[in-house]
Design an enzyme around this catalytic site. Structure first.
Site, PDB file in Angstrom:
ATOM      1  N   ALA A  12      -2.900   6.341  -5.643  1.00  0.00           N
ATOM      2  CA  ALA A  12      -2.158   6.174  -4.510  1.00  0.00           C
ATOM      3  C   ALA A  12      -2.909   4.832  -3.621  1.00  0.00           C
ATOM      4  O   ALA A  12      -4.211   4.855  -3.930  1.00  0.00           O
ATOM      5  CB  ALA A  12      -1.750   7.089  -3.526  1.00  0.00           C
ATOM      6  N   GLU A  13      -1.985   3.955  -3.075  1.00  0.00           N
ATOM      7  CA  GLU A  13      -2.714   2.865  -2.502  1.00  0.00           C
ATOM      8  C   GLU A  13      -3.888   2.812  -1.505  1.00  0.00           C
ATOM      9  O   GLU A  13      -4.642   2.165  -1.282  1.00  0.00           O
ATOM     10  CB  GLU A  13      -1.828   1.955  -1.988  1.00  0.00           C
ATOM     11  N   PRO A  14      -3.707   4.282  -0.881  1.00  0.00           N
ATOM     12  CA  PRO A  14      -5.026   4.307   0.374  1.00  0.00           C
ATOM     13  C   PRO A  14      -6.367   4.611  -0.300  1.00  0.00           C
ATOM     14  O   PRO A  14      -7.247   4.666   0.274  1.00  0.00           O
ATOM     15  CB  PRO A  14      -4.490   5.451   1.135  1.00  0.00           C
ATOM     16  N   GLY A  15      -6.159   4.839  -1.699  1.00  0.00           N
ATOM     17  CA  GLY A  15      -7.604   4.896  -2.253  1.00  0.00           C
ATOM     18  C   GLY A  15      -7.695   6.253  -3.097  1.00  0.00           C
ATOM     19  O   GLY A  15      -9.079   6.496  -3.539  1.00  0.00           O
TER      20      GLY A  15
ATOM     21  N   ASN B 265       0.492   3.629 -10.331  1.00  0.00           N
ATOM     22  CA  ASN B 265       0.788   3.923  -9.041  1.00  0.00           C
ATOM     23  C   ASN B 265       2.068   4.422  -8.631  1.00  0.00           C
ATOM     24  O   ASN B 265       3.207   4.019  -9.281  1.00  0.00           O
ATOM     25  CB  ASN B 265       0.742   2.592  -8.220  1.00  0.00           C
TER      26      ASN B 265
END
Length: 643
Positions: free
Chosen positions: A323-326, A297
């Site tokens: 990336a954290e949103p998917g 990430n």
């Protein structure tokens, strides 16, 4: 069923005073801009609705007027519970002043809270946030202590372990966004950069007795949409608003990029390399930590540059950036495009991405740092009156197997240049980043130490490491004087022992050859004896052992290290992402038998892959009982227990 298409004004009229409203979006992707504008316009004209509670996971704004900044008018919102505040300075300023109740919770926790609200649970239980400012012992995530506010998170104990319990609440209105809606309200997201939490938010609102309003840019007849493309089923949707293009950009930086949808691939080599400046120097050094074959990430800000370096060095095909949103795979975008990515392998729901992160799925994370203190704590969330918020930082930093913080050594008017392969500081930054104590603990150094989490702090002029003894200076850039350029600008003195020179290739404006470095590790580096701990470490990570010659190379190195000792020693073997040809199964087992008879006292093994642990167990269990652990720390602990 009736046609659900309504005007923006009629949609805003569905929101009542005192409602709890949740909104979708990540930076500028997936933000229901038309709905937020309609709500703000209604309040401006009617002074209603009033006293709303706003719940959002990711930051939604451009740092100026758009996104949730539209909701900052006095009286419209009375409470805000959000993950990242840095892009909504108008609301943030009101929360800091105590004009509204403000809470900053981890982005992934709020993402999971949507699902738990939908499922009728009383809240979300998580280890995420322990020993940070979210922990009730350190403030409970409150933005301002001036405004009395209830506890929304509790410290609890389950099965002897501390956990945080985040309270659920009914959601009365969900303001969401998609691409296409049919007349029954079924929603697809084929032109969106992200899926986010739209389905979970819609379910949470519906099961709370609330309403779901979705902004789209296209309406089609009922029955037109393929069932597999529908992200939000029409049964959950109460109203659909057709948004004009200017209020429905794909991100705040890009009206529409077909490559962000994941449906098309951008040709490689179309992006020019970044100039060799301070940001790239830091990104280059951080890129040396990239795990080949691993999952990574990259945070917003300085770490964004690591993706560009990985692309320049030909590494994108040898690791998985996320990336954290998917977003999974490909190359993450930066700036106000952050959250989107090109050439992705998959785009999944944000809550599912945080499931993976929270469970320890990340091999490495590279995140920004604004303040670092003597114990290794990091602050990226609060600086006096400026509220940035944690976003996904806490979820990611607490759970990544290897953690790299990246940022400039000082801040505010720092001018650094690369000249003839050396770093020259033309003007020192006015603000120190390394001090005796951080203002707010977004990452706990003591917790990382206790759990054995490897942590590096990478700057343009030096690299520091968090170890059992505290923070140690381990590398310095060419051209930098330790006393003048490092210690003189720190609020504490790090441990200093053997300080190496940062790789000179970082400071030369040419490809570094990093791909060859990371893909080719010599046997002398892979098999080393640690005299201090009296342990032989064998690193077979990412090796492809295909022939007897490959096996013999390993055997020769092990014997050359251990035979001169004249005694048996303990051994720890890293099998992470190791591939052993099926035809070598019996020969490999025989070689290990021989080692354990002649050279090994005790041996433990580890791999992060459950499949590989099972397969190796089957290979080696013919003559002995073998336990393969999931981390080096667990493997070493097993050796100590055996003593």
């Amino acid at each position: 069923m009736l046609n659900k298409l309504v005007s923006p004004r009629d949609a805003a009229a569905l929101i009542h005073s005192g409602d709890t409203v949740t909104t979708s979006g990540f930076v500028g992707a997936g933000v229901p801009e038309a709905l937020l504008k309609a709500l703000a316009d209604r309040f401006d004209e009617e002074s209603h609705p009033r006293g709303l509670t706003l719940l959002f996971a990711a930051g939604q704004g451009d740092g100026k007027e758009r996104g949730l900044n539209r909701l900052a008018a006095e009286g419209l919102v009375s409470r805000v519970i959000g993950g990242h505040w840095g892009l909504i300075p108008k609301l943030a300023a009101r929360a800091v002043k105590g004009e509204i109740e403000g809470y900053n919770f981890p982005q992934g926790v709020i993402s999971h809270l949507y699902r738990d609200i939908a499922a009728g649970k009383p809240g979300t239980i998580s280890h995420v946030g322990l020993e940070t400012f979210v922990d009730p012992r350190l403030g409970g995530g409150r933005v301002s202590s001036d405004k009395p506010s209830p506890d929304l998170v509790e410290l609890i104990t389950i099965a002897g372990c501390e956990r945080l319990f985040y309270h659920a609440m009914p959601i009365h209105v969900a303001l969401l966004r998609g691409s296409t809606a049919d007349e029954h309200g079924n929603i697809t997201m084929e032109r969106e950069a992200l899926i986010l939490d739209n389905l979970a938010q819609a379910m949470a609102a519906r099961n709370s007795g609330g309403v779901v309003i979705v902004q789209v840019d296209q309406i089609v007849a009922k029955g037109s949409l393929p069932a597999r493309d529908v992200i939000i089923p029409g049964m959950l949707v109460d109203a659909v608003v057709l948004a004009p293009a200017e209020l429905h950009p794909q991100t705040y930086a890009t009206q529409y990029n077909r490559y962000y949808t994941g449906r098309y691939k951008e040709p490689e080599g179309t992006t020019a390399p970044a100039p060799l400046d301070l940001r790239k120097v830091i990104a280059r050094r951080a890129a040396f930590e990239l795990p080949v074959g691993g999952v990574v990430n990259l945070g917003i800000g300085m770490p964004e540059g690591v993706a560009g370096v990985a692309a320049e060095e030909g590494l994108l095909h040898h690791l998985t950036l996320t990336a954290e949103p998917g977003v999974i795979g490909g190359q993450p975008a930066s700036g106000l495009d952050f959250g989107a990515a090109v050439n992705t392998e998959a785009i999944i729901a944000q809550g599912s991405q945080f499931d993976f992160y929270d469970g320890g799925g990340l091999d490495m994370a590279c995140l920004g740092m604004a303040e670092v203190d003597v114990t290794g704590n990091v602050n990226v969330s609060r600086f006096g009156p400026r509220l940035a918020g944690a976003g996904g930082f806490i979820n990611i930093s607490q759970n990544a197997r290897h953690l790299v913080f990246a940022g400039s050594f000082t801040a505010s008017r720092l001018d650094v240049r690369v000249v003839d392969g050396e770093l020259k500081i033309a003007s020192e930054g006015r603000a120190r980043k390394f001090g005796p104590a951080v203002e707010q603990i977004t990452f706990s150094g003591k917790r990382a130490q206790r759990l054995g989490q490897p942590v590096l702090y990478v700057t343009e002029r030096c690299v520091l490491r968090l170890g059992p003894e505290g923070i140690a200076l381990i590398e310095v850039a060419p051209g930098i004087d330790i006393e003048r350029d490092i210690l003189a600008h720190m609020g504490f003195v790090p441990h200093i022992d053997d300080v190496a020179l940062m790789d000179p290739r970082i400071f030369i404006d040419a490809p570094m050859g990093l791909r060859d470095d990371l893909l080719t590790v010599g046997m002398a580096q892979r098999i080393q004896f640690d005299e201090a701990r009296d342990i032989l470490f064998i690193n077979l990570a990412k090796m492809n052992i295909r022939t007897l010659a490959d096996m013999n190379e390993i055997k020769t190195r092990v014997e050359s290290v251990l035979l001169p000792l004249g005694r048996k020693v303990d051994v720890v073997v890293n099998y992470d992402q190791t591939q052993i040809d099926d035809t070598l199964t019996h020969a490999w087992s025989d070689m290990i038998d021989d080692f354990e008879t002649r050279l090994y006292k005790r041996a433990t093994r580890y791999s992060t892959s459950a499949f590989l642990r099972r397969r190796l167990g089957q290979t080696l269990e013919r003559r002995r009982r073998v336990t393969i652990f999931d981390s080096e720390r667990a493997a070493e602990a097993a050796l100590r227990e055996a003593e």
